[in-house]
Design a protein around this motif. Structure first.
Motif, PDB file in Angstrom:
ATOM      1  N   ASN A 230       0.817  -1.203   0.000  1.00 59.23           N
ATOM      2  CA  ASN A 230       0.000   0.000   0.000  1.00 59.23           C
ATOM      3  C   ASN A 230       0.855   1.260   0.000  1.00 59.23           C
ATOM      4  O   ASN A 230       0.597   2.193  -0.745  1.00 59.23           O
TER       5      ASN A 230
ATOM      6  N   VAL B  34       2.656   2.280  -3.327  1.00 58.75           N
ATOM      7  CA  VAL B  34       1.918   2.572  -4.558  1.00 58.75           C
ATOM      8  C   VAL B  34       2.403   3.837  -5.269  1.00 58.75           C
ATOM      9  O   VAL B  34       2.821   3.785  -6.426  1.00 58.75           O
ATOM     10  N   VAL B  35       2.374   4.957  -4.561  1.00 58.44           N
ATOM     11  CA  VAL B  35       2.705   6.207  -5.258  1.00 58.44           C
ATOM     12  C   VAL B  35       4.176   6.259  -5.705  1.00 58.44           C
ATOM     13  O   VAL B  35       4.448   6.577  -6.862  1.00 58.44           O
TER      14      VAL B  35
ATOM     15  N   LEU C   1       4.290   4.404  -8.758  1.00 63.17           N
ATOM     16  CA  LEU C   1       3.742   5.113  -9.912  1.00 63.17           C
ATOM     17  C   LEU C   1       4.746   6.138 -10.436  1.00 63.17           C
ATOM     18  O   LEU C   1       4.787   6.442 -11.617  1.00 63.17           O
TER      19      LEU C   1
ATOM     20  N   ARG D 137       1.016   6.211   3.737  1.00 64.66           N
ATOM     21  CA  ARG D 137       0.879   6.048   2.297  1.00 64.66           C
ATOM     22  C   ARG D 137       0.784   7.407   1.606  1.00 64.66           C
ATOM     23  O   ARG D 137       1.387   7.640   0.566  1.00 64.66           O
TER      24      ARG D 137
END
Ligand SMILES: Nc1ncnc2c1ncn2[C@@H]1O[C@H](COP(=O)(O)OP(=O)(O)OP(=O)(O)O)[C@@H](O)[C@H]1O
Ligand SMILES: [Mg+2]
Lengths: 385, 362
Positions: free
Chosen positions: B95, B98-99, B102, B148
């Protein structure tokens, strides 16, 4: 020994009683002098000798509680040892009978089926207690491996089923393959259309009611009726369009069967795809968007993995249904294991029916387990690893 | 710096925001507060382009967000929502990744970042890395949500009622975490809440919204001294309690007048209220001497009311807390101690109720 009822495990006790009543049944097996005449019952005593009641005593420890893994292991060993010993002895008896009279047919009958019912009940009630997949595997091996070993070395080859198998083995494998292709192929096609259709219905939010209305109607048409309905238009199409004929499509055979099974499978696949997407918590999608995922990333990284268990479950339902229904498709010449069943019914040859139903059940069970397994591993966060 | 410049938003004829302008400086915690349907969420979501204004524009560091592609913009802005929105099929570690994933950070850097963040939020990485969201408590899940959002080290953090579903104790803990993180990392935070106490605790600026309009935009202190009818109604009679929650004990602390060492003898002539401390001036308890019979050879220690539960308040405690303790203990005054428990002063109950505190000119 019986002082404390608490020490008795009820499901095991029940399965013990079932096994015993099966063994006591006078028609444990049956023997016919040839395929046509009616058969005479054969009891366990005739197969195993007069000390056969020893089995009752050997099986007795099974009824007690088994909290320890080792005890459960021993219980499995006992039950399946007795099971295979009896089967082995029956195989011996069959060989003897066949040796004396080549046309003789030795079949397992009601008593044996009751007995195996007890064994299966025992198996199911205990195996579900093993949570660890490896322990399960060990138990499964103890239970099923001997069967394959024994059959491989021909211990059962004088059973009537085995004789039928030997007589039909080429056809058997061809039809087995056929059955597999028809059922799995139909479901595969249903997935290819159904999953994207489900995604579309979910995304657009339109037409959902209409599509489900149609699919529900399709689902309610009885199998036999549906297969026959399909024959007329397909026959018409194949005579009108030559290329269809060339592709082997006609009113009878595989094509109508696959189309029907495909249509049947569509509902569970589409419905579960839509449901799977719908149940995803909106806040999850929203936070994905808020974190800067593009919509394709949201779809592949969030929506698809989260709905996958539900979709797979839909495929499981479709698959089990299709494996069963494919048997009926034999009626319109599609082939598959149904061929043996209907031929057996026609000829009054029970063993030929068994030759069709046995692998049918196994295929259905394996398909179910396989999909269940895939479903489980596809949802990590939900059931732990 | 975030500049919200006369934005207007209408949803299907319903005016959600009517011409709102607001400037949020760098390193500020701006809390948007107001009744349900006031447009707080709408305004917040405009900052990361989850909602596009009909009119007006939003600038971040003087650059209009219109000019930035929305997914690029969002990857640079942390976003935390109520109920966490954690991805249930991913572990805590996944989790958080994620960024940065990306943004194509390299693996080692992401790995290191995950550890840093969990430590920042006081979660042991070894324990939590591999857990799935279902295996976390609400508070832990929300910590992961914050970690996150901070993963790619965004300058701005948007938080929409992040703690609304948590119990009061967990909520207070996480509020303190936010304050601490803000101090350490120096983020600009825009925070939406229903809870006025939360707003007053966190805010360096509170923006009060009502019916899509900005009623006031002030520091929490100023907000509480405002005479506006809506504000008074929104805050209710609790307004004064809220004011107390913003005032610290140090503002009214006085030197202790009457203190006895625990070994001091109590002589017959003495009467009145005394604090009792040990030789090192550590707070021990108190004595309320009323009648003066039979006080031969008695030490302060023998007469003292001992308390385990109550060890004094510190200078940083709010007056609201102090008032609570006064009501609870029935004492007319409270001892003020430092972190080592040493008596440094006292506050009087009547000081808390002093009118000049009410009017706000302190
Ligand atoms: N997507 C939407 N479509 C239609 N109306 C909307 C939409 N989003 C918000 N609104 C309306 O805009 C108004 C402001 O909504 P908003 O969510 O910003 O309120 P809020 O202050 O966040 O309220 P709450 O405290 O309840 O979350 C509400 O009246 C709401 O009904
Ligand atoms: Mg809101």
């Amino acid at each position: 020994m019986f002082k404390n009822l608490k020490n008795i495990e009820m499901p095991c006790f029940a399965s013990y009683l079932i096994m015993i009543s099966g063994l006591l049944n006078s028609g444990f097996c049956s023997l016919a002098q040839n395929r046509i005449v009616s058969s005479a019952p054969v009891s366990v005593e005739e197969i195993a000798g007069k000390y056969y009641f020893i089995f009752f005593i050997v099986l007795l420890p099974v009824i007690f509680k088994s909290d320890k893994l080792l005890n459960r292991f021993l219980k499995f060993v006992i039950v399946f040892f007795v099971f295979y010993t009896i089967l082995f002895m029956a195989g011996d008896f069959a060989s003897e009978a066949v040796k004396n009279n080549y046309g003789a047919r030795f079949s397992l009958s009601s008593g044996f089926w009751i007995f195996s019912g007890g064994v299966i009940f025992f198996y199911v009630s205990l195996i579900s207690r093993e949570k660890k997949i490896y322990q399960r595997l060990v138990f499964q091996i103890i239970s099923f491996l001997p069967f394959f070993v024994f059959s491989y070395y021909g211990f059962f080859s004088d059973f009537a089923v085995a004789i039928e198998f030997a007589l039909n083995s080429k056809r058997f494998f061809a039809e087995l393959k056929n059955h597999f292709y028809i059922s799995y192929g139909s479901v595969f096609m249903a997935c290819c259309l159904g999953v994207p259709l489900g995604i579309y219905l979910f995304r657009s939010g339109k037409n959902e009611k209409r599509v489900f209305y149609i699919l529900n109607i399709v689902q309610t048409i009885p199998g036999i009726a549906f297969f026959t309905i399909m024959m007329a238009p397909l026959a018409f199409l194949s005579t009108s369009f030559l290329f269809l004929q060339k592709a082997g499509i006609s009113g009878v055979g595989t094509a109508p069967a696959v189309i029907v099974l495909f249509l049947y499978s569509l509902l569970p696949v589409v419905r579960n795809t839509v449901e799977g997407l719908k149940v995803i918590d909106g806040s999850v999608i929203e936070s994905g968007r808020g974190m800067g995922m593009k919509s394709s990333e949201i779809f592949f990284k969030i929506e698809l993995p989260l709905s996958l268990p539900v979709i797979l479950n839909g495929i499981r339902v479709a698959l089990v249904h299709c494996v069963g229904s494919t048997a009926v498709a034999a009626l319109i010449g599609a082939g598959g294991l149904g061929v043996f069943i209907f031929q057996g019914i026609g000829q009054g040859a029970d063993d030929l029916i068994l030759l069709g139903t046995f692998p049918l059940i196994i295929m259905a069970v394996i398909s179910d387990r396989l999909m269940e397994f895939l479903t489980q591993i596809s949802k990590p966060g939900v059931f732990g690893r | 710096m975030i500049e919200i410049d006369s934005v207007v938003k209408t949803f299907k004829g319903k005016k959600a925001l009517r011409n709102i302008s607001l400037k949020i400086e760098k390193s500020e915690i701006c809390v948007l507060i107001g009744p349900s349907g006031a447009g707080k969420t709408t305004l917040l979501k405009m900052i990361n382009k989850m909602i596009i204004p009909d009119q007006g524009e939003i600038r971040i560091n003087s650059k209009s967000v219109k000019e930035i592609e929305s997914y690029r913009l969002r990857r640079k802005i942390g976003y935390v929502i109520q109920g966490t929105g954690l991805f249930p099929h991913m572990t805590v570690q996944e989790n958080i990744k994620v960024v940065p994933g990306l943004l194509n950070w390299d693996k080692k850097r992401i790995e290191k970042r995950v550890y840093e963040l969990l430590e920042l939020l006081r979660m042991e990485p070894e324990v939590y890395l591999k857990k799935y969201p279902v295996e976390l408590s609400g508070g832990e899940a929300q910590r992961v949500g914050i970690a996150r959002a901070l993963a790619a080290d965004p300058e701005i953090l948007l938080m929409d009622e992040p703690f609304a579903s948590l119990d009061p104790i967990t909520r207070q803990k996480l509020q303190s975490e936010i304050l601490r993180i803000q101090k350490v990392l120096d983020k600009t935070i825009v925070f939406v809440t229903h809870d006025i106490e939360e707003a007053l605790k966190l805010a360096s600026k509170t923006a009060l919204l009502k019916n899509g309009q900005l009623i006031s935009c002030k520091s929490p202190h100023e907000l509480l001294s405002e005479d506006d009818e809506f504000i008074s109604k929104f805050l209710g009679a609790d307004k004064w309690l809220f004011r107390l929650s913003l005032l610290k004990a140090e503002e009214i602390v006085r030197p202790c007048r009457r203190v006895l060492c625990e070994t001091d003898p109590v002589s017959p002539g003495m009467s009145g209220f005394f604090w009792v401390a040990d030789e090192k001036m550590r707070f021990m308890g108190w004595i309320d001497l009323k009648d003066c019979k039979n006080r031969e050879n008695i030490k302060a220690y023998d007469l003292m009311v001992k308390t385990r539960a109550f060890t004094g308040i510190v200078r940083d405690d709010s007056l609201k807390k102090a008032l609570g303790i006064i009501i609870e203990t029935g004492l007319p005054r409270l001892p003020v101690v430092d972190s080592a428990g040493i008596l440094t002063g006292e506050i009087m109950a009547f000081d808390i109720l002093r009118p000049e505190l009410k009017s706000g000119d302190d």
